[in-house]
Design an enzyme around this catalytic site. Sequence first.
Site, PDB file in Angstrom:
ATOM      1  N   SER A   5      40.914  37.258  38.538  1.00  0.00           N
ATOM      2  CA  SER A   5      39.852  38.263  38.629  1.00  0.00           C
ATOM      3  C   SER A   5      38.673  37.604  39.342  1.00  0.00           C
ATOM      4  CB  SER A   5      39.449  38.751  37.238  1.00  0.00           C
ATOM      5  OG  SER A   5      38.519  39.804  37.331  1.00  0.00           O
ATOM      6  N   CYS A   8      33.367  39.660  41.797  1.00  0.00           N
ATOM      7  CA  CYS A   8      33.403  40.962  42.482  1.00  0.00           C
ATOM      8  C   CYS A   8      32.182  41.212  43.371  1.00  0.00           C
ATOM      9  CB  CYS A   8      33.527  42.080  41.460  1.00  0.00           C
ATOM     10  SG  CYS A   8      32.080  42.230  40.363  1.00  0.00           S
ATOM     11  N   SER A 314      34.057  43.396  31.838  1.00  0.00           N
ATOM     12  CA  SER A 314      35.377  43.253  31.252  1.00  0.00           C
ATOM     13  C   SER A 314      36.426  44.122  31.954  1.00  0.00           C
ATOM     14  CB  SER A 314      35.322  43.603  29.761  1.00  0.00           C
ATOM     15  OG  SER A 314      36.558  43.359  29.147  1.00  0.00           O
TER      16      SER A 314
END
Length: 329
Positions: A5, A8, A314
Amino acid sequence: MILMSPPCQPFTRIGLQGDVSDPRTKSFLYILDILPRLQKLPKYLLLENVKGFESSSARNELLRTLETCGFKYQEFLLSPTCLGIPNSRLRYFLIAKLHQEPFSFQAPGQILTRFPNQDLEGLFKDKVADKVGEAISSLSSEEKTVDPNIDPDCSSKKSLPKGAFLFKLETVEEMERKHSQDNDSSIQMLKDFLEEENEEMSQYFLPPKSLLRYAFLLDIVKPTCRRSTCFTKGYGHYVEGTGSVLQTAVDVQLESVFKHIEELPEEEKLMKLSTLKLRYFTPREIANLHGFPLEFGFPDKVTIKQCYRLLGNSLNVHVVAKLISVLLG
């Protein structure tokens, strides 16, 4: 298995969109650089990022690396609403396996917007980077608009009942979308994810200043609604575009409160807005929507603001679990 992940910020549409030139992408690019040189490649990969990653140079580099290493992969743009969860949280996902045979549902060059075992109608969308997103009022400011013929919660649009009128700062299309979502029985109601009302809930009620300043921008939902907007890390601190607020006075009609309210003096306006008893969702309730188990909790020293920040960054546990199941299956 490698689960990724990456940061971003280089890909969010409200940011600078620095992509591969953003220093925060370096760690991800480093992994892509060493992956082909590993003596033993991982059998499986799963990557998550924000909507916007699918049109980035970083994503293109990822696909090139996977193809070089011999991975079969499939991309998705998924929201928890597709699993019947009343929360919009559109995210990019990629699953990959080191195998000669492709996935049975693999669609080269396309991004899927459903899970493979869901109905095939609307499963494929060409040039998804240009078309897919979620409606502005149903999401945070990080996640913008969608193909007008596709509802972000996988439901079809319905017409507003006769006599319905606009209030707040919403268009006819936004009202119709919300009405459609709230009538989609495949989505659970928010009440299934809420805590019992108690004295401690008073700390979550919106202060008068926020009510007066942001009333027309709030996304207001009731426990019986089947939708809520994406909760971001700024929830509880910033009001606009960070997540829905809950109307706990369920018998009060929202339209009756907002109709002609702009004509009232400030004191009367506040009295009217206060009848709605609006509060923020608690961290526990957001964790419930994200799919965290009941035994999950935060350490006592973690503040409510910190809880919101962590939850805002999350993942939805159910969406990721479903993807891992598909990947290993």
